[in-house]
Design an enzyme around this catalytic site. Sequence first.
Site, PDB file in Angstrom:
ATOM      1  N   ASP A  45       0.840  -1.199   0.000  1.00 24.26           N
ATOM      2  CA  ASP A  45       0.000   0.000   0.000  1.00 24.26           C
ATOM      3  C   ASP A  45       0.877   1.252   0.000  1.00 24.26           C
ATOM      4  O   ASP A  45       2.040   1.197   0.399  1.00 24.26           O
ATOM      5  CB  ASP A  45      -0.887   0.027   1.245  1.00 24.26           C
TER       6      ASP A  45
HETATM    7  N1  URA Z   1      -1.551  -5.658   4.045  1.00 27.74           N
HETATM    8  C1  URA Z   1      -1.947  -4.368   4.004  1.00 27.74           C
HETATM    9  O1  URA Z   1      -3.001  -4.010   4.532  1.00 27.74           O
HETATM   10  N2  URA Z   1      -1.171  -3.476   3.366  1.00 27.74           N
HETATM   11  C2  URA Z   1       0.017  -3.810   2.767  1.00 27.74           C
HETATM   12  O2  URA Z   1       0.712  -2.943   2.199  1.00 27.74           O
HETATM   13  C3  URA Z   1       0.416  -5.157   2.819  1.00 27.74           C
HETATM   14  C4  URA Z   1      -0.381  -6.067   3.464  1.00 27.74           C
END
Ligand code: URA
Length: 231
Positions: free
Chosen positions: A101
């Site tokens: 993310d």
């Molecule tokens: N889970 C999430 O919520 N975000 C990430 O970047 C990776 C795993």
Amino acid sequence: MRLDRMLGNLPQGSRQLARHWLASGRIAVDGVRIADGCYPVTPFSRVTLDDQPIQTRQPRYFMLHKPGGYLSATSDPDHPTVMELLDDADSGQLHIAGRLDRASTGLLLLTDDGRWSRRLTEPERRVAKVYRVDTEDPIHPDTARRFAEGIYFDYEGITTRPVELQQLGPRQVRLTLFEGRYHQIKRMFGRFRNRVLSLHREQIGSLALDPDLAPGEYRPLTPAEVSALGD
Ligand code: URA
């Protein structure tokens, strides 16, 4: 990869030509004549036809220490992307093997070898991904048990695979996941109404983020790292 497939995939090759080259003793791998199409080669093998190196495109593999605020995307009109952190000479044709993310940080792998990245991200291969997670509220005592049992996601209609949890502090855990669902960790903590404040990927399979890489820095993977992850 098998030698005959590699030869068959060349721009100047075909399966039929590959068989012919092999049978007539025109192919050598790392200096040794090879007639067996099943002979295993890696992207780093030196393959010659009539003693001339054949034009194989050398696939590229990088690990990047992703800083927060960068999108795991190749281009975006609104936000900087991780591609902007790479030198121009390196960035062309690369894709991301397992996104993070925008706010998340840590180990991100980039390559132009689609077969390798598919193997890495295929759910059946259950490659472990390790994250350090900080939450707003103290970790609920039931979290480890519920994460190990799996959490049902309505939207996909699936139960998450068991997640291993190691408590590092009242609001900090290390999690090992064997799949990668959309916003998975945030959604899992959402069940406890606990907000994820920071999420850092430490490791994918056997490969840990290189501690010498500062946020925003990257380096090529070594041949050993490439084969350890892709095998
Ligand atoms: N889970 C999430 O919520 N975000 C990430 O970047 C990776 C795993």
